[in-house]
Design an enzyme around this catalytic site. Structure first.
Site, short mmCIF file in Angstrom:
data_model
loop_
_atom_site.label_atom_id
_atom_site.label_comp_id
_atom_site.label_asym_id
_atom_site.label_seq_id
_atom_site.Cartn_x
_atom_site.Cartn_y
_atom_site.Cartn_z
N HIS A 85 4.49 0.19 9.37
CA HIS A 85 5.38 0.49 8.25
C HIS A 85 6.82 0.33 8.70
O HIS A 85 7.16 0.65 9.85
CB HIS A 85 5.12 1.92 7.74
N GLU A 156 6.21 -5.30 1.83
CA GLU A 156 7.18 -4.28 1.43
C GLU A 156 8.59 -4.71 1.85
O GLU A 156 9.00 -4.47 3.00
CB GLU A 156 6.85 -2.94 2.11
P1 13P Z 1 8.68 3.83 -2.33
O1 13P Z 1 7.58 3.58 -3.34
O2 13P Z 1 9.13 5.27 -2.31
O3 13P Z 1 9.78 2.85 -2.47
O4 13P Z 1 8.03 3.59 -0.89
C1 13P Z 1 7.33 2.43 -0.66
C2 13P Z 1 6.65 2.55 0.66
O5 13P Z 1 7.29 2.53 1.69
C3 13P Z 1 5.20 2.69 0.66
O6 13P Z 1 4.69 2.54 1.94
#
Ligand code: 13P
Length: 236
Positions: A85, A156
């Site tokens: 992550h 992401e």
């Molecule tokens: P948010 O949905 O709070 O932007 O976070 C996304 C995330 O990092 C999920 O792993």
């Protein structure tokens, strides 16, 4: 059916978790997974809910204070773990550990959810596809093709995490398409790709028009169970 993973990050007290589980335990969402802090994983498993670890140790077993090993997660009945992550890459130098962590999970026949994504500067400089390609290459390094099939990718973009700034559908579609094509050509399998970054009830209708997304990794919007259930019901 799309896969929906709620990543709670370092949120929710023991009592909040109990209420959360009470809310979801009798419901039958076979495509919804929960990633709480590791101390709560057992509670989700015991309630018959799908639990996902937020991270795993790069090491097998032994003197690594504070770490949780893949075999320990597996023993609990946890079959998935997030890996790499961006918050871990940023605060804990996870870039160098991602490949080892994936290997540890695959040894236990667990499924890694590998997070990748560019930052704002890399996006602005049009370097995002390079960044993504490198993150995949580094993560998959020296792993035999037959084992790679268990990996799921979560795209992401860092500039979208927790900011409320959401890429356009075209931007998301381009990157997801690129990931799928790259993995297919280089590693010869069809990978599932989730989108993560400010997914919420306001933007989900638009996001749902994206053709090539296989699900979502949700942060903030997964913290309140009613909001999360709304979101789940808006995803098809
Ligand atoms: P948010 O949905 O709070 O932007 O976070 C996304 C995330 O990092 C999920 O792993």
């Amino acid at each position: 059916m799309k896969l929906i993973v709620g990543n709670f990050k370092m949120n929710l007290s023991y009592y909040e978790i109990e209420k959360y589980i009470d809310f979801f335990k009798e419901k039958d969402y076979s495509n919804v997974f929960f990633a709480p802090s590791s101390i709560y994983l057992q509670k989700f498993v015991d309630a018959g809910l799908y639990a996902v670890a937020q991270d795993v140790s790069a090491y097998e077993v032994g003197a690594y204070t504070g770490d949780v090993a893949a075999f320990q997660l597996k023993n609990l009945g946890v079959n998935y773990s997030i890996v790499g992550h961006s918050e871990r890459r940023k605060y804990y130098h996870d870039d160098e550990l991602v490949n080892k962590k994936i290997i540890r999970l695959l040894e236990q026949e667990m499924k890694p959810i590998l997070c990748i994504g560019e930052n704002k500067e890399e996006r602005d400089n049009k370097k995002y596809l390079e960044v993504i390609e490198k993150e995949i290459k580094d993560a998959f390094n020296n792993i035999q093709k037959e084992y790679l099939k268990d990996i799921i990718i979560a795209y992401e973009p860092i500039w979208s995490i927790g900011t409320g700034v959401i890429p356009t559908n075209e931007e998301i579609e381009e990157v997801i398409g690129y990931i799928k094509k790259y993995v297919k050509e280089k590693y010869e399998f069809d990978i599932k790709v989730l989108y993560g970054g400010s997914v919420n009830n306001k933007c989900i209708e638009t996001l749902e028009k994206i053709e090539n997304v296989d699900g979502y990794l949700v942060g903030g919007c997964s913290l309140k169970y009613e909001e999360f259930e709304n979101l789940i019901n808006n995803i098809h």
